[in-house]
Structure formats: structure tokens, C-alpha cells
Design a protein around this motif. Structure first.
Motif, mmCIF file in Angstrom:
data_model
loop_
_atom_site.group_PDB
_atom_site.id
_atom_site.type_symbol
_atom_site.label_atom_id
_atom_site.label_comp_id
_atom_site.label_asym_id
_atom_site.label_seq_id
_atom_site.Cartn_x
_atom_site.Cartn_y
_atom_site.Cartn_z
ATOM 1 N N MET A 1 10.382 3.822 0.113
ATOM 2 C CA MET A 1 9.871 4.500 -1.036
ATOM 3 C C MET A 1 9.821 3.991 -2.225
ATOM 4 N N GLU A 2 11.277 2.755 -2.681
ATOM 5 C CA GLU A 2 10.546 2.138 -3.849
ATOM 6 C C GLU A 2 9.778 1.488 -3.879
ATOM 7 N N MET A 3 9.163 1.241 -2.554
ATOM 8 C CA MET A 3 7.995 -0.264 -3.399
ATOM 9 C C MET A 3 6.814 0.689 -2.940
ATOM 10 N N ALA A 4 6.873 2.215 -2.836
ATOM 11 C CA ALA A 4 5.485 3.325 -2.647
ATOM 12 C C ALA A 4 5.393 3.605 -4.292
ATOM 13 N N TRP A 5 6.810 3.304 -4.765
ATOM 14 C CA TRP A 5 7.110 4.360 -6.405
ATOM 15 C C TRP A 5 5.961 2.875 -7.468
ATOM 16 N N GLU A 6 6.788 1.621 -7.029
ATOM 17 C CA GLU A 6 6.273 0.957 -8.371
ATOM 18 C C GLU A 6 4.320 0.902 -7.960
ATOM 19 N N ASP A 7 3.771 0.720 -9.056
ATOM 20 C CA ASP A 7 2.170 0.702 -8.943
ATOM 21 C C ASP A 7 2.120 -0.484 -8.449
ATOM 22 N N ARG A 8 2.752 -1.511 -8.737
ATOM 23 C CA ARG A 8 2.185 -3.320 -8.403
ATOM 24 C C ARG A 8 2.311 -3.255 -6.957
ATOM 25 N N THR A 9 2.616 -2.400 -5.911
ATOM 26 C CA THR A 9 3.126 -3.050 -4.630
ATOM 27 C C THR A 9 1.922 -2.469 -3.799
ATOM 28 N N PRO A 10 0.902 -3.340 -3.249
ATOM 29 C CA PRO A 10 0.180 -2.614 -2.419
ATOM 30 C C PRO A 10 -0.084 -2.282 -0.876
ATOM 31 N N PHE A 11 0.047 -1.210 -0.651
ATOM 32 C CA PHE A 11 -0.246 -0.131 0.460
ATOM 33 C C PHE A 11 -0.151 -0.827 1.762
ATOM 34 N N GLU A 12 -1.001 -2.174 1.749
ATOM 35 C CA GLU A 12 -1.112 -3.154 2.474
ATOM 36 C C GLU A 12 0.588 -4.118 2.838
ATOM 37 N N GLY A 19 5.196 -1.455 8.141
ATOM 38 C CA GLY A 19 4.609 -1.239 9.962
ATOM 39 C C GLY A 19 4.471 0.379 9.530
ATOM 40 N N LEU A 20 4.214 1.075 7.961
ATOM 41 C CA LEU A 20 4.055 2.693 7.872
ATOM 42 C C LEU A 20 2.935 2.158 6.913
ATOM 43 N N PRO A 21 1.439 2.517 7.748
ATOM 44 C CA PRO A 21 0.209 2.900 7.021
ATOM 45 C C PRO A 21 0.188 3.763 5.798
ATOM 46 N N GLU A 22 -0.846 3.739 5.031
ATOM 47 C CA GLU A 22 -0.454 4.255 3.820
ATOM 48 C C GLU A 22 -0.792 6.270 4.026
ATOM 49 N N LYS A 23 -1.805 6.438 4.780
ATOM 50 C CA LYS A 23 -1.005 7.842 4.748
ATOM 51 C C LYS A 23 0.273 8.500 5.744
ATOM 52 N N GLU A 24 0.559 7.526 6.487
ATOM 53 C CA GLU A 24 2.429 7.581 6.609
ATOM 54 C C GLU A 24 3.256 7.888 4.971
ATOM 55 N N VAL A 25 3.125 6.554 4.145
ATOM 56 C CA VAL A 25 3.961 6.282 3.332
ATOM 57 C C VAL A 25 3.655 7.553 2.800
ATOM 58 N N ILE A 26 2.180 8.401 2.259
ATOM 59 C CA ILE A 26 2.133 9.103 1.269
ATOM 60 C C ILE A 26 3.122 10.172 2.130
ATOM 61 N N LYS A 27 3.050 10.951 3.637
ATOM 62 C CA LYS A 27 4.002 11.999 4.068
ATOM 63 C C LYS A 27 5.174 11.323 3.488
ATOM 64 N N LEU A 28 5.789 10.415 4.100
ATOM 65 C CA LEU A 28 7.242 10.022 3.349
ATOM 66 C C LEU A 28 7.189 10.766 1.807
ATOM 67 N N MET A 29 6.221 9.794 1.346
ATOM 68 C CA MET A 29 6.795 10.804 0.072
ATOM 69 C C MET A 29 6.389 11.843 -0.554
ATOM 70 N N ARG A 30 5.874 12.366 0.327
ATOM 71 C CA ARG A 30 5.537 14.083 -0.089
ATOM 72 C C ARG A 30 7.363 14.955 0.119
ATOM 73 N N LYS A 36 6.062 18.433 -7.998
ATOM 74 C CA LYS A 36 5.584 18.033 -8.988
ATOM 75 C C LYS A 36 5.782 16.368 -9.482
ATOM 76 N N THR A 37 6.490 15.636 -9.075
ATOM 77 C CA THR A 37 6.870 14.109 -8.904
ATOM 78 C C THR A 37 5.948 13.538 -7.922
ATOM 79 N N PHE A 38 5.199 14.569 -6.858
ATOM 80 C CA PHE A 38 4.772 13.827 -5.664
ATOM 81 C C PHE A 38 3.561 14.226 -6.418
ATOM 82 N N LYS A 39 2.712 14.826 -6.912
ATOM 83 C CA LYS A 39 1.947 15.172 -7.548
ATOM 84 C C LYS A 39 1.612 14.309 -8.518
ATOM 85 N N ASN A 40 2.151 14.218 -9.872
ATOM 86 C CA ASN A 40 2.250 12.980 -10.378
ATOM 87 C C ASN A 40 1.965 11.773 -9.708
#
Length: 76
Positions: A1-12, A19-30, A36-40
Motif C-alpha cells: 500500500m505504501e508503494m501504491a500511495w507514493e506518486d513516484r512508484t509506477p504500478f509496474e 506480482g500484483l497487477p494495477e487492477k489488483e493494487v486498485i482493489k487492495l487500495m479500495r 473518500k481517501t480512495f476517491k482522492n
């Protein structure tokens, strides 16, 4: 989650490390953020050049800010 939150870390980079593709990262964050935090977060990272390796300039190789992983004592 920390890597996903950081703006400079690419999903790749997250996919390469965990091993989490972008869609799975989004699901984890949701699942783990308040609505509201997720929407932002989604609004912030959508189409952001630094979150998608294919949109980054060719010379950028780093995945995170050099000061991102400083020890807690360095922040005092």
C-alpha cells in the motif's frame, strides 16, 4: 500500500516486486482506504506520468524518491 500511495512508484514496479497487477493494487487500495481517501487517491494517480512506466520520460529509471525510505530518526 505504501508503494501504491507514493506518486513516484509506477504500478509496474509493484507488479515486479509483488506480482500484483494495477487492477489488483486498485482493489487492495479500495478495500483498505476510506471511501473518500480512495476517491482522492484514484483521482491523483489516474493518468499520472509517474505512476505508469509507459508514460514516463525515457531517462527516468528510479521508482521512488531518494528520500522516501529514510529512517524515522532522520525526520526529526
Amino acid at each position: 500500500m505504501e508503494m501504491a500511495w507514493e506518486d513516484r512508484t509506477p504500478f509496474e514496479a509493484i507488479e515486479n516486486l509483488y506480482g500484483l497487477p494495477e487492477k489488483e493494487v486498485i482493489k487492495l487500495m479500495r478495500q483498505n482506504l476510506k471511501h473518500k481517501t480512495f476517491k482522492n487517491w484514484r483521482a491523483r494517480v489516474s493518468r499520472r506520468k509517474t505512476k505508469h512506466k509507459s508514460l514516463r520520460p525515457a531517462g527516468v529509471e528510479r521508482a521512488y524518491c531518494p528520500s522516501q525510505y529514510k529512517p524515522q530518526s532522520a525526520n526529526k
